[in-house]
Design a protein around this motif. Structure first.
Motif, mmCIF file in Angstrom:
data_model
loop_
_atom_site.group_PDB
_atom_site.id
_atom_site.type_symbol
_atom_site.label_atom_id
_atom_site.label_comp_id
_atom_site.label_asym_id
_atom_site.label_seq_id
_atom_site.Cartn_x
_atom_site.Cartn_y
_atom_site.Cartn_z
ATOM 1 N N GLU A 10 4.405 2.499 -0.227
ATOM 2 C CA GLU A 10 5.315 2.807 -1.338
ATOM 3 C C GLU A 10 4.782 3.913 -2.252
ATOM 4 O O GLU A 10 5.561 4.681 -2.807
ATOM 5 N N THR A 11 3.458 3.968 -2.441
ATOM 6 C CA THR A 11 2.905 4.888 -3.438
ATOM 7 C C THR A 11 2.147 6.072 -2.856
ATOM 8 O O THR A 11 1.959 7.076 -3.538
ATOM 9 N N GLY A 12 1.659 5.924 -1.628
ATOM 10 C CA GLY A 12 0.843 6.979 -1.035
ATOM 11 C C GLY A 12 -0.591 6.988 -1.539
ATOM 12 O O GLY A 12 -1.357 7.894 -1.219
ATOM 13 N N LYS A 13 -0.971 5.977 -2.313
ATOM 14 C CA LYS A 13 -2.344 5.910 -2.830
ATOM 15 C C LYS A 13 -3.316 5.613 -1.703
ATOM 16 O O LYS A 13 -2.968 5.014 -0.695
ATOM 17 N N ASN A 14 -4.580 6.023 -1.926
ATOM 18 C CA ASN A 14 -5.583 5.764 -0.902
ATOM 19 C C ASN A 14 -6.029 4.306 -0.939
ATOM 20 O O ASN A 14 -5.900 3.615 -1.945
ATOM 21 N N ARG A 15 -6.548 3.856 0.182
ATOM 22 C CA ARG A 15 -6.891 2.445 0.360
ATOM 23 C C ARG A 15 -7.978 1.988 -0.625
ATOM 24 O O ARG A 15 -7.911 0.876 -1.138
ATOM 25 N N ALA A 16 -8.968 2.836 -0.898
ATOM 26 C CA ALA A 16 -10.066 2.443 -1.786
ATOM 27 C C ALA A 16 -9.561 2.117 -3.187
ATOM 28 O O ALA A 16 -9.957 1.106 -3.779
ATOM 29 N N SER A 17 -8.674 2.932 -3.722
ATOM 30 C CA SER A 17 -8.168 2.663 -5.069
ATOM 31 C C SER A 17 -7.297 1.411 -5.073
ATOM 32 O O SER A 17 -7.263 0.673 -6.067
ATOM 33 N N MET A 39 1.663 -20.615 -12.809
ATOM 34 C CA MET A 39 2.405 -19.793 -11.851
ATOM 35 C C MET A 39 1.706 -18.449 -11.621
ATOM 36 O O MET A 39 1.634 -17.964 -10.485
ATOM 37 N N VAL A 40 1.175 -17.860 -12.681
ATOM 38 C CA VAL A 40 0.446 -16.595 -12.546
ATOM 39 C C VAL A 40 -0.824 -16.812 -11.718
ATOM 40 O O VAL A 40 -1.163 -16.005 -10.844
ATOM 41 N N ALA A 41 -1.525 -17.921 -11.965
ATOM 42 C CA ALA A 41 -2.728 -18.224 -11.188
ATOM 43 C C ALA A 41 -2.386 -18.430 -9.716
ATOM 44 O O ALA A 41 -3.114 -17.965 -8.830
ATOM 45 N N SER A 42 -1.279 -19.105 -9.444
ATOM 46 C CA SER A 42 -0.846 -19.318 -8.069
ATOM 47 C C SER A 42 -0.518 -17.984 -7.399
ATOM 48 O O SER A 42 -0.908 -17.734 -6.251
ATOM 49 N N PHE A 43 0.184 -17.109 -8.117
ATOM 50 C CA PHE A 43 0.494 -15.780 -7.579
ATOM 51 C C PHE A 43 -0.784 -15.015 -7.283
ATOM 52 O O PHE A 43 -0.912 -14.368 -6.239
ATOM 53 N N SER A 44 -1.762 -15.109 -8.166
ATOM 54 C CA SER A 44 -3.032 -14.415 -7.970
ATOM 55 C C SER A 44 -3.712 -14.881 -6.687
ATOM 56 O O SER A 44 -4.210 -14.069 -5.898
ATOM 57 N N ARG A 45 -3.728 -16.198 -6.471
ATOM 58 C CA ARG A 45 -4.337 -16.737 -5.239
ATOM 59 C C ARG A 45 -3.579 -16.254 -3.998
ATOM 60 O O ARG A 45 -4.198 -15.874 -2.992
ATOM 61 N N LEU A 46 -2.258 -16.257 -4.053
ATOM 62 C CA LEU A 46 -1.464 -15.791 -2.918
ATOM 63 C C LEU A 46 -1.677 -14.307 -2.652
ATOM 64 O O LEU A 46 -1.791 -13.882 -1.492
ATOM 65 N N LEU A 47 -1.729 -13.517 -3.711
ATOM 66 C CA LEU A 47 -1.960 -12.076 -3.556
ATOM 67 C C LEU A 47 -3.321 -11.836 -2.912
ATOM 68 O O LEU A 47 -3.452 -11.013 -2.001
ATOM 69 N N HIS A 48 -4.328 -12.561 -3.353
ATOM 70 C CA HIS A 48 -5.664 -12.412 -2.773
ATOM 71 C C HIS A 48 -5.652 -12.822 -1.295
ATOM 72 O O HIS A 48 -6.226 -12.136 -0.450
ATOM 73 N N ALA A 49 -4.981 -13.925 -0.979
ATOM 74 C CA ALA A 49 -4.934 -14.415 0.396
ATOM 75 C C ALA A 49 -4.182 -13.453 1.327
ATOM 76 O O ALA A 49 -4.482 -13.376 2.521
ATOM 77 N N HIS A 50 -3.221 -12.725 0.789
ATOM 78 C CA HIS A 50 -2.399 -11.811 1.594
ATOM 79 C C HIS A 50 -2.640 -10.356 1.194
ATOM 80 O O HIS A 50 -1.747 -9.518 1.303
ATOM 81 N N ARG A 51 -3.865 -10.078 0.748
ATOM 82 C CA ARG A 51 -4.150 -8.753 0.193
ATOM 83 C C ARG A 51 -3.944 -7.618 1.193
ATOM 84 O O ARG A 51 -3.507 -6.538 0.818
ATOM 85 N N ASN A 52 -4.250 -7.832 2.479
ATOM 86 C CA ASN A 52 -4.079 -6.733 3.439
ATOM 87 C C ASN A 52 -2.608 -6.349 3.588
ATOM 88 O O ASN A 52 -2.279 -5.164 3.659
ATOM 89 N N GLU A 53 -1.734 -7.346 3.606
ATOM 90 C CA GLU A 53 -0.299 -7.039 3.672
ATOM 91 C C GLU A 53 0.161 -6.340 2.389
ATOM 92 O O GLU A 53 0.951 -5.396 2.437
ATOM 93 N N ALA A 54 -0.349 -6.805 1.247
ATOM 94 C CA ALA A 54 -0.012 -6.165 -0.032
ATOM 95 C C ALA A 54 -0.511 -4.728 -0.054
ATOM 96 O O ALA A 54 0.196 -3.823 -0.509
ATOM 97 N N LEU A 77 1.774 -2.499 2.003
ATOM 98 C CA LEU A 77 3.038 -2.232 1.319
ATOM 99 C C LEU A 77 2.852 -1.252 0.162
ATOM 100 O O LEU A 77 3.596 -0.276 0.031
ATOM 101 N N ILE A 78 1.849 -1.488 -0.671
ATOM 102 C CA ILE A 78 1.619 -0.612 -1.828
ATOM 103 C C ILE A 78 1.268 0.794 -1.366
ATOM 104 O O ILE A 78 1.737 1.787 -1.932
ATOM 105 N N GLN A 79 0.451 0.895 -0.311
ATOM 106 C CA GLN A 79 0.089 2.216 0.201
ATOM 107 C C GLN A 79 1.320 2.946 0.734
ATOM 108 O O GLN A 79 1.502 4.140 0.473
#
Length: 82
Positions: free
Chosen positions: A64-71, A42-57, A60-62
């Motif tokens: 929520e947190t205000g962090k810069n894109r590079a980090s 399940m963790v491996a599946s989540f990892s693949r999904l996160l990688h596939a949808h990384r731009n959307e992630a 969202l993270i940016q």
């Protein structure tokens, strides 16, 4: 769906927080009851999904947190490494 909006975020009550903790505790017990091989899959599946949808992630993270894109690119890359 864009993540950057002017919508106000909901304010939650103490009862909402208690309910969230109760539900999380119940979910943790169910997770712990799964065989380690199933959890790993399940963790491996989540990892693949996160990688596939990384731009959307990243959006969202940016938002929520205000962090810069590079980090955040580094965060996603290290999170999805096998």
């Amino acid at each position: 769906m864009p993540f950057f909006t002017d919508e106000a975020h909901a304010v939650h009550t103490a009862d909402d927080v208690r309910e969230a903790f109760r539900r999380a505790s119940t979910a943790q017990l169910a997770w712990a009851a799964l065989p380690v091989e199933r959890r790993a899959a399940m963790v491996a599946s989540f990892s693949r999904l996160l990688h596939a949808h990384r731009n959307e992630a990243l959006d969202l993270i940016q938002a929520e947190t205000g962090k810069n894109r590079a980090s955040l690119h580094h965060l996603i890359r290290t999170t999805t490494q096998n």
